[in-house]
Design a protein around this motif. Structure first.
Motif, PDB file in Angstrom:
ATOM      1  N   VAL A  32      41.833  46.082  13.041  1.00 29.71           N
ATOM      2  CA  VAL A  32      41.991  45.835  11.609  1.00 29.71           C
ATOM      3  C   VAL A  32      41.415  44.454  11.323  1.00 29.71           C
ATOM      4  CG1 VAL A  32      43.619  45.567   9.697  1.00 29.71           C
ATOM      5  CG2 VAL A  32      44.068  47.272  11.486  1.00 29.71           C
ATOM      6  N   PHE A  33      40.395  44.420  10.473  1.00 29.98           N
ATOM      7  CA  PHE A  33      39.759  43.151  10.124  1.00 29.98           C
ATOM      8  C   PHE A  33      40.525  42.457   9.002  1.00 29.98           C
ATOM      9  CE2 PHE A  33      36.376  45.302  12.314  1.00 29.98           C
ATOM     10  CZ  PHE A  33      35.734  44.272  12.984  1.00 29.98           C
ATOM     11  N   ASP A  34      40.626  41.132   9.088  1.00 31.05           N
ATOM     12  CA  ASP A  34      41.310  40.368   8.051  1.00 31.05           C
ATOM     13  C   ASP A  34      40.634  40.542   6.688  1.00 31.05           C
ATOM     14  OD1 ASP A  34      42.802  39.609  10.206  1.00 31.05           O
ATOM     15  OD2 ASP A  34      42.345  37.477  10.084  1.00 31.05           O
ATOM     16  N   VAL A  35      39.307  40.790   6.684  1.00 35.13           N
ATOM     17  CA  VAL A  35      38.592  40.980   5.412  1.00 35.13           C
ATOM     18  C   VAL A  35      38.787  42.394   4.853  1.00 35.13           C
ATOM     19  CG1 VAL A  35      36.833  39.215   5.855  1.00 35.13           C
ATOM     20  CG2 VAL A  35      36.424  41.591   6.568  1.00 35.13           C
ATOM     21  N   ASP A  36      39.433  43.281   5.610  1.00 33.03           N
ATOM     22  CA  ASP A  36      39.665  44.656   5.153  1.00 33.03           C
ATOM     23  C   ASP A  36      41.093  45.095   5.498  1.00 33.03           C
ATOM     24  OD1 ASP A  36      39.218  47.218   4.126  1.00 33.03           O
ATOM     25  OD2 ASP A  36      38.349  47.955   5.995  1.00 33.03           O
ATOM     26  N   PRO A  37      42.107  44.350   4.988  1.00 37.75           N
ATOM     27  CA  PRO A  37      43.501  44.651   5.367  1.00 37.75           C
ATOM     28  C   PRO A  37      43.969  46.025   4.881  1.00 37.75           C
ATOM     29  CG  PRO A  37      43.461  43.078   3.566  1.00 37.75           C
ATOM     30  CD  PRO A  37      42.032  43.262   4.023  1.00 37.75           C
ATOM     31  N   ASP A  38      43.362  46.526   3.810  1.00 31.33           N
ATOM     32  CA  ASP A  38      43.770  47.820   3.268  1.00 31.33           C
ATOM     33  C   ASP A  38      43.004  48.982   3.882  1.00 31.33           C
ATOM     34  OD1 ASP A  38      45.463  46.377   1.584  1.00 31.33           O
ATOM     35  OD2 ASP A  38      43.901  46.187   0.065  1.00 31.33           O
ATOM     36  N   LEU A  39      42.203  48.677   4.903  1.00 30.64           N
ATOM     37  CA  LEU A  39      41.436  49.696   5.627  1.00 30.64           C
ATOM     38  C   LEU A  39      40.550  50.513   4.685  1.00 30.64           C
ATOM     39  CD1 LEU A  39      44.254  50.858   8.065  1.00 30.64           C
ATOM     40  CD2 LEU A  39      42.444  49.196   8.488  1.00 30.64           C
ATOM     41  N   GLN A  40      39.922  49.811   3.773  1.00 28.48           N
ATOM     42  CA  GLN A  40      38.995  50.415   2.824  1.00 28.48           C
ATOM     43  C   GLN A  40      37.888  51.170   3.573  1.00 28.48           C
ATOM     44  OE1 GLN A  40      37.597  47.363   0.191  1.00 28.48           O
ATOM     45  NE2 GLN A  40      35.869  48.569  -0.527  1.00 28.48           N
ATOM     46  N   PHE A  41      37.499  50.660   4.743  1.00 29.67           N
ATOM     47  CA  PHE A  41      36.426  51.278   5.521  1.00 29.67           C
ATOM     48  C   PHE A  41      36.974  52.163   6.635  1.00 29.67           C
ATOM     49  CE2 PHE A  41      34.757  47.349   3.703  1.00 29.67           C
ATOM     50  CZ  PHE A  41      33.723  47.889   2.940  1.00 29.67           C
ATOM     51  N   GLY A  42      38.268  52.467   6.585  1.00 25.15           N
ATOM     52  CA  GLY A  42      38.886  53.348   7.563  1.00 25.15           C
ATOM     53  C   GLY A  42      39.459  52.586   8.747  1.00 25.15           C
ATOM     54  N   LEU A  43      40.222  53.311   9.558  1.00 22.96           N
ATOM     55  CA  LEU A  43      40.804  52.725  10.774  1.00 22.96           C
ATOM     56  C   LEU A  43      39.971  53.207  11.953  1.00 22.96           C
ATOM     57  CD1 LEU A  43      43.019  51.022  12.015  1.00 22.96           C
ATOM     58  CD2 LEU A  43      44.414  53.078  12.207  1.00 22.96           C
ATOM     59  N   TRP A  44      39.386  52.256  12.669  1.00 21.59           N
ATOM     60  CA  TRP A  44      38.504  52.555  13.793  1.00 21.59           C
ATOM     61  C   TRP A  44      39.068  51.955  15.070  1.00 21.59           C
ATOM     62  CZ3 TRP A  44      34.047  55.415  13.093  1.00 21.59           C
ATOM     63  CH2 TRP A  44      33.724  55.703  11.766  1.00 21.59           C
ATOM     64  N   TYR A  66      32.625  49.411  18.594  1.00 25.40           N
ATOM     65  CA  TYR A  66      33.387  50.567  18.126  1.00 25.40           C
ATOM     66  C   TYR A  66      33.318  51.706  19.122  1.00 25.40           C
ATOM     67  CZ  TYR A  66      33.637  48.422  13.490  1.00 25.40           C
ATOM     68  OH  TYR A  66      33.880  47.589  12.434  1.00 25.40           O
ATOM     69  N   LEU A  67      34.461  52.368  19.320  1.00 25.65           N
ATOM     70  CA  LEU A  67      34.526  53.525  20.205  1.00 25.65           C
ATOM     71  C   LEU A  67      33.559  54.613  19.718  1.00 25.65           C
ATOM     72  CD1 LEU A  67      35.920  54.861  22.613  1.00 25.65           C
ATOM     73  CD2 LEU A  67      37.726  55.589  21.068  1.00 25.65           C
ATOM     74  N   PHE A  68      33.537  54.869  18.409  1.00 29.56           N
ATOM     75  CA  PHE A  68      32.657  55.909  17.860  1.00 29.56           C
ATOM     76  C   PHE A  68      31.448  55.262  17.202  1.00 29.56           C
ATOM     77  CE2 PHE A  68      36.967  57.720  17.918  1.00 29.56           C
ATOM     78  CZ  PHE A  68      36.737  58.785  18.773  1.00 29.56           C
ATOM     79  N   HIS A  69      30.746  54.405  17.965  1.00 27.58           N
ATOM     80  CA  HIS A  69      29.641  53.633  17.407  1.00 27.58           C
ATOM     81  C   HIS A  69      28.481  54.507  16.938  1.00 27.58           C
ATOM     82  CE1 HIS A  69      27.479  54.112  21.201  1.00 27.58           C
ATOM     83  NE2 HIS A  69      28.637  53.847  21.783  1.00 27.58           N
ATOM     84  N   ASN A  70      28.454  55.784  17.345  1.00 24.49           N
ATOM     85  CA  ASN A  70      27.376  56.675  16.902  1.00 24.49           C
ATOM     86  C   ASN A  70      27.641  57.292  15.537  1.00 24.49           C
ATOM     87  OD1 ASN A  70      25.855  56.278  19.217  1.00 24.49           O
ATOM     88  ND2 ASN A  70      26.907  57.905  20.323  1.00 24.49           N
ATOM     89  N   SER A  71      28.844  57.111  15.009  1.00 27.84           N
ATOM     90  CA  SER A  71      29.181  57.687  13.708  1.00 27.84           C
ATOM     91  C   SER A  71      28.414  56.977  12.596  1.00 27.84           C
ATOM     92  CB  SER A  71      30.683  57.554  13.460  1.00 27.84           C
ATOM     93  OG  SER A  71      30.972  57.824  12.108  1.00 27.84           O
ATOM     94  N   PHE A  85      40.215  39.438  13.327  1.00 27.82           N
ATOM     95  CA  PHE A  85      40.764  40.793  13.363  1.00 27.82           C
ATOM     96  C   PHE A  85      42.021  40.826  14.212  1.00 27.82           C
ATOM     97  CE2 PHE A  85      37.695  40.210  16.756  1.00 27.82           C
ATOM     98  CZ  PHE A  85      38.397  40.640  17.871  1.00 27.82           C
ATOM     99  N   SER A  86      42.728  41.940  14.105  1.00 31.95           N
ATOM    100  CA  SER A  86      43.880  42.228  14.963  1.00 31.95           C
ATOM    101  C   SER A  86      43.593  43.528  15.694  1.00 31.95           C
ATOM    102  CB  SER A  86      45.150  42.419  14.131  1.00 31.95           C
ATOM    103  OG  SER A  86      45.450  41.262  13.412  1.00 31.95           O
ATOM    104  N   LEU A  87      44.058  43.602  16.933  1.00 29.01           N
ATOM    105  CA  LEU A  87      44.021  44.845  17.701  1.00 29.01           C
ATOM    106  C   LEU A  87      45.459  45.336  17.746  1.00 29.01           C
ATOM    107  CD1 LEU A  87      41.594  43.704  20.516  1.00 29.01           C
ATOM    108  CD2 LEU A  87      41.091  45.300  18.659  1.00 29.01           C
ATOM    109  N   LYS A  88      45.671  46.578  17.340  1.00 27.69           N
ATOM    110  CA  LYS A  88      47.037  47.073  17.167  1.00 27.69           C
ATOM    111  C   LYS A  88      47.277  48.362  17.926  1.00 27.69           C
ATOM    112  CE  LYS A  88      47.246  45.216  12.476  1.00 27.69           C
ATOM    113  NZ  LYS A  88      48.479  44.514  12.260  1.00 27.69           N
ATOM    114  N   THR A  89      48.496  48.513  18.376  1.00 23.69           N
ATOM    115  CA  THR A  89      48.985  49.825  18.809  1.00 23.69           C
ATOM    116  C   THR A  89      50.155  50.057  17.865  1.00 23.69           C
ATOM    117  OG1 THR A  89      50.289  48.726  20.518  1.00 23.69           O
ATOM    118  CG2 THR A  89      48.184  49.662  21.202  1.00 23.69           C
ATOM    119  N   ASN A  90      51.365  50.203  18.392  1.00 27.17           N
ATOM    120  CA  ASN A  90      52.525  50.232  17.510  1.00 27.17           C
ATOM    121  C   ASN A  90      52.899  48.810  17.091  1.00 27.17           C
ATOM    122  OD1 ASN A  90      53.211  49.612  20.134  1.00 27.17           O
ATOM    123  ND2 ASN A  90      55.234  50.524  20.005  1.00 27.17           N
TER     124      ASN A  90
END
Length: 103
Positions: A32-44, A66-71, A85-90
């Motif tokens: 989750v990027f600090d510039v996109d806290p609302d996940l406007q560009f999705g959760l990757w 990105y894991l799905f860098h081909n998308s 950014f933050s890297l998150k699990t639970n």
């Protein structure tokens, strides 16, 4: 195109809401990027390849992509030097900042 960023990471301690032990091997986690806290560009998910083990301050440098860098939807524009950014699990396991991009 796979965009690879070199990042500095800080693994949050348990007291800070993170995990007891810093992660010591390559992993992937939602980013989750600090510039996109609302996940406007999705959760990757990001793949994190550590350059070395985290030090005594729970800090490490790593390659990140990105894991799905081909998308076609992958938000490569967020992988820019200076972006944090933050890297998150639970919970938030690490905070990081992009230092530079690999060619």
């Amino acid at each position: 195109m796979k965009k690879v960023a070199v990042v500095s990471l800080y693994f949050l301690s348990e007291a800070e809401g993170g995990q007891k032990a810093a992660i010591t091997e390559d992993f992937s986690a939602p980013i989750v990027f600090d510039v996109d806290p609302d996940l406007q560009f999705g959760l990757w998910s990001a793949v994190v390849k550590l350059h070395s083990q985290p030090d005594e301050h729970r800090e490490a440098r790593a390659d990140l992509y990105y894991l799905f860098h081909n998308s076609e939807e992958v938000p490569n524009h967020l992988l820019e030097p200076g972006n944090s950014f933050s890297l998150k699990t639970n919970k938030t396991i690490a905070r990081g900042t992009i230092e530079w991009l690999k060619e």
